[in-house]
Design a protein around this motif. Sequence first.
Motif, PDB file in Angstrom:
ATOM      1  N   THR A 223       0.874  -1.169   0.000  1.00 37.84           N
ATOM      2  CA  THR A 223       0.000   0.000   0.000  1.00 37.84           C
ATOM      3  C   THR A 223       0.910   1.218   0.000  1.00 37.84           C
ATOM      4  O   THR A 223       1.893   1.269   0.741  1.00 37.84           O
ATOM      5  CB  THR A 223      -0.953   0.045   1.222  1.00 37.84           C
ATOM      6  OG1 THR A 223      -0.196  -0.090   2.418  1.00 37.84           O
ATOM      7  CG2 THR A 223      -1.989  -1.043   1.145  1.00 37.84           C
ATOM      8  N   ALA A 224       0.590   2.136  -0.875  1.00 33.87           N
ATOM      9  CA  ALA A 224       1.356   3.375  -0.974  1.00 33.87           C
ATOM     10  C   ALA A 224       0.379   4.535  -0.815  1.00 33.87           C
ATOM     11  O   ALA A 224      -0.471   4.753  -1.674  1.00 33.87           O
ATOM     12  CB  ALA A 224       2.076   3.455  -2.314  1.00 33.87           C
ATOM     13  N   ARG A 225       0.491   5.246   0.293  1.00 33.51           N
ATOM     14  CA  ARG A 225      -0.357   6.410   0.571  1.00 33.51           C
ATOM     15  C   ARG A 225       0.408   7.646   0.122  1.00 33.51           C
ATOM     16  O   ARG A 225       1.544   7.870   0.548  1.00 33.51           O
ATOM     17  CB  ARG A 225      -0.664   6.485   2.062  1.00 33.51           C
ATOM     18  CG  ARG A 225      -1.518   7.654   2.457  1.00 33.51           C
ATOM     19  CD  ARG A 225      -1.607   7.721   3.987  1.00 33.51           C
ATOM     20  NE  ARG A 225      -2.199   8.937   4.443  1.00 33.51           N
ATOM     21  CZ  ARG A 225      -1.552  10.095   4.589  1.00 33.51           C
ATOM     22  NH1 ARG A 225      -0.274  10.175   4.306  1.00 33.51           N
ATOM     23  NH2 ARG A 225      -2.178  11.159   5.027  1.00 33.51           N
TER      24      ARG A 225
ATOM     25  N   ARG B  61      -1.911  -7.214  -9.191  1.00 36.73           N
ATOM     26  CA  ARG B  61      -2.947  -6.193  -8.986  1.00 36.73           C
ATOM     27  C   ARG B  61      -2.251  -4.863  -8.785  1.00 36.73           C
ATOM     28  O   ARG B  61      -1.237  -4.767  -8.089  1.00 36.73           O
ATOM     29  CB  ARG B  61      -3.793  -6.507  -7.752  1.00 36.73           C
ATOM     30  CG  ARG B  61      -4.917  -5.489  -7.556  1.00 36.73           C
ATOM     31  CD  ARG B  61      -5.705  -5.783  -6.320  1.00 36.73           C
ATOM     32  NE  ARG B  61      -4.820  -5.605  -5.173  1.00 36.73           N
ATOM     33  CZ  ARG B  61      -5.233  -5.468  -3.932  1.00 36.73           C
ATOM     34  NH1 ARG B  61      -6.497  -5.523  -3.635  1.00 36.73           N
ATOM     35  NH2 ARG B  61      -4.368  -5.302  -2.953  1.00 36.73           N
ATOM     36  N   TYR B  62      -2.819  -3.829  -9.409  1.00 36.30           N
ATOM     37  CA  TYR B  62      -2.268  -2.481  -9.264  1.00 36.30           C
ATOM     38  C   TYR B  62      -3.427  -1.524  -9.464  1.00 36.30           C
ATOM     39  O   TYR B  62      -3.880  -1.286 -10.581  1.00 36.30           O
ATOM     40  CB  TYR B  62      -1.179  -2.255 -10.313  1.00 36.30           C
ATOM     41  CG  TYR B  62      -0.308  -1.047 -10.073  1.00 36.30           C
ATOM     42  CD1 TYR B  62       0.740  -1.091  -9.164  1.00 36.30           C
ATOM     43  CD2 TYR B  62      -0.523   0.135 -10.760  1.00 36.30           C
ATOM     44  CE1 TYR B  62       1.554   0.000  -8.953  1.00 36.30           C
ATOM     45  CE2 TYR B  62       0.287   1.241 -10.562  1.00 36.30           C
ATOM     46  CZ  TYR B  62       1.321   1.169  -9.651  1.00 36.30           C
ATOM     47  OH  TYR B  62       2.128   2.265  -9.446  1.00 36.30           O
ATOM     48  N   GLU B  63      -3.954  -0.996  -8.366  1.00 36.33           N
ATOM     49  CA  GLU B  63      -5.129  -0.132  -8.457  1.00 36.33           C
ATOM     50  C   GLU B  63      -4.902   1.170  -7.705  1.00 36.33           C
ATOM     51  O   GLU B  63      -4.233   1.200  -6.678  1.00 36.33           O
ATOM     52  CB  GLU B  63      -6.374  -0.852  -7.948  1.00 36.33           C
ATOM     53  CG  GLU B  63      -6.291  -1.324  -6.524  1.00 36.33           C
ATOM     54  CD  GLU B  63      -7.472  -2.189  -6.102  1.00 36.33           C
ATOM     55  OE1 GLU B  63      -8.349  -2.487  -6.920  1.00 36.33           O
ATOM     56  OE2 GLU B  63      -7.497  -2.571  -4.925  1.00 36.33           O
TER      57      GLU B  63
ATOM     58  N   LEU C 152      -5.413  13.271  -1.772  1.00 38.28           N
ATOM     59  CA  LEU C 152      -4.990  12.078  -1.050  1.00 38.28           C
ATOM     60  C   LEU C 152      -5.297  10.840  -1.890  1.00 38.28           C
ATOM     61  O   LEU C 152      -6.457  10.542  -2.189  1.00 38.28           O
ATOM     62  CB  LEU C 152      -5.696  11.985   0.305  1.00 38.28           C
ATOM     63  CG  LEU C 152      -5.284  10.841   1.223  1.00 38.28           C
ATOM     64  CD1 LEU C 152      -3.790  10.870   1.524  1.00 38.28           C
ATOM     65  CD2 LEU C 152      -6.091  10.904   2.506  1.00 38.28           C
ATOM     66  N   LEU C 153      -4.234  10.137  -2.289  1.00 34.85           N
ATOM     67  CA  LEU C 153      -4.360   8.968  -3.159  1.00 34.85           C
ATOM     68  C   LEU C 153      -3.651   7.772  -2.544  1.00 34.85           C
ATOM     69  O   LEU C 153      -2.789   7.933  -1.672  1.00 34.85           O
ATOM     70  CB  LEU C 153      -3.761   9.280  -4.530  1.00 34.85           C
ATOM     71  CG  LEU C 153      -4.455  10.445  -5.242  1.00 34.85           C
ATOM     72  CD1 LEU C 153      -3.450  11.517  -5.575  1.00 34.85           C
ATOM     73  CD2 LEU C 153      -5.175   9.967  -6.465  1.00 34.85           C
ATOM     74  N   MET C 154      -4.021   6.583  -3.026  1.00 36.96           N
ATOM     75  CA  MET C 154      -3.384   5.382  -2.518  1.00 36.96           C
ATOM     76  C   MET C 154      -3.346   4.319  -3.608  1.00 36.96           C
ATOM     77  O   MET C 154      -4.301   4.163  -4.362  1.00 36.96           O
ATOM     78  CB  MET C 154      -4.134   4.827  -1.313  1.00 36.96           C
ATOM     79  CG  MET C 154      -3.445   3.622  -0.695  1.00 36.96           C
ATOM     80  SD  MET C 154      -4.196   3.061   0.846  1.00 36.96           S
ATOM     81  CE  MET C 154      -5.675   2.321   0.237  1.00 36.96           C
ATOM     82  N   PHE C 155      -2.218   3.617  -3.682  1.00 37.25           N
ATOM     83  CA  PHE C 155      -2.108   2.448  -4.536  1.00 37.25           C
ATOM     84  C   PHE C 155      -2.241   1.205  -3.672  1.00 37.25           C
ATOM     85  O   PHE C 155      -1.645   1.120  -2.592  1.00 37.25           O
ATOM     86  CB  PHE C 155      -0.741   2.385  -5.246  1.00 37.25           C
ATOM     87  CG  PHE C 155      -0.641   3.279  -6.443  1.00 37.25           C
ATOM     88  CD1 PHE C 155      -1.315   2.968  -7.615  1.00 37.25           C
ATOM     89  CD2 PHE C 155       0.136   4.419  -6.409  1.00 37.25           C
ATOM     90  CE1 PHE C 155      -1.213   3.782  -8.731  1.00 37.25           C
ATOM     91  CE2 PHE C 155       0.253   5.246  -7.519  1.00 37.25           C
ATOM     92  CZ  PHE C 155      -0.427   4.920  -8.688  1.00 37.25           C
TER      93      PHE C 155
ATOM     94  N   LEU D  36       5.076   4.220   2.127  1.00 35.62           N
ATOM     95  CA  LEU D  36       5.051   2.938   1.433  1.00 35.62           C
ATOM     96  C   LEU D  36       5.117   1.827   2.471  1.00 35.62           C
ATOM     97  O   LEU D  36       6.005   1.829   3.330  1.00 35.62           O
ATOM     98  CB  LEU D  36       6.240   2.833   0.473  1.00 35.62           C
ATOM     99  CG  LEU D  36       6.355   1.546  -0.312  1.00 35.62           C
ATOM    100  CD1 LEU D  36       5.281   1.486  -1.389  1.00 35.62           C
ATOM    101  CD2 LEU D  36       7.733   1.445  -0.937  1.00 35.62           C
ATOM    102  N   TYR D  37       4.177   0.895   2.388  1.00 32.83           N
ATOM    103  CA  TYR D  37       4.141  -0.236   3.303  1.00 32.83           C
ATOM    104  C   TYR D  37       4.168  -1.521   2.492  1.00 32.83           C
ATOM    105  O   TYR D  37       3.414  -1.668   1.528  1.00 32.83           O
ATOM    106  CB  TYR D  37       2.869  -0.223   4.164  1.00 32.83           C
ATOM    107  CG  TYR D  37       2.758   0.992   5.033  1.00 32.83           C
ATOM    108  CD1 TYR D  37       3.393   1.043   6.269  1.00 32.83           C
ATOM    109  CD2 TYR D  37       2.029   2.107   4.618  1.00 32.83           C
ATOM    110  CE1 TYR D  37       3.295   2.169   7.073  1.00 32.83           C
ATOM    111  CE2 TYR D  37       1.924   3.234   5.417  1.00 32.83           C
ATOM    112  CZ  TYR D  37       2.561   3.256   6.642  1.00 32.83           C
ATOM    113  OH  TYR D  37       2.462   4.368   7.429  1.00 32.83           O
TER     114      TYR D  37
END
Length: 100
Positions: A7-9, A39-41, A51-54, A89-90
């Motif tokens: 997860t990338a905030r 998966r990549y969303e 504020l976005l997140m992958f 980034l986690y």
Amino acid sequence: MGACYVTARIRAFSGKGEALQKIMLRNIPLVRKEEGCLRYELLRAPDNPDLLMFNETWRDRKALEAHLSTPHMLRYREETAPLIEERELYIWEPVDCGEK
């Protein structure tokens, strides 16, 4: 070695979320074609366009590491750097719950 979850905030500078999102959307098809990308969303906070997140799933850690050094990701980081105020980034791995 099993699947690797990320997860990338990402918080854009105030008012820069739309410009950042445009670059992200252009990069997504390139990432999804990478070997090992499961998966990549891209997600956006409904009340904050800055504020976005992958959410990402990779076949394994090796595939994730290869992803981070691709030419399109190097270009992406260079293009987005002036727009990003904060990035977290986690990297996650599944916990074996002992169930089958």
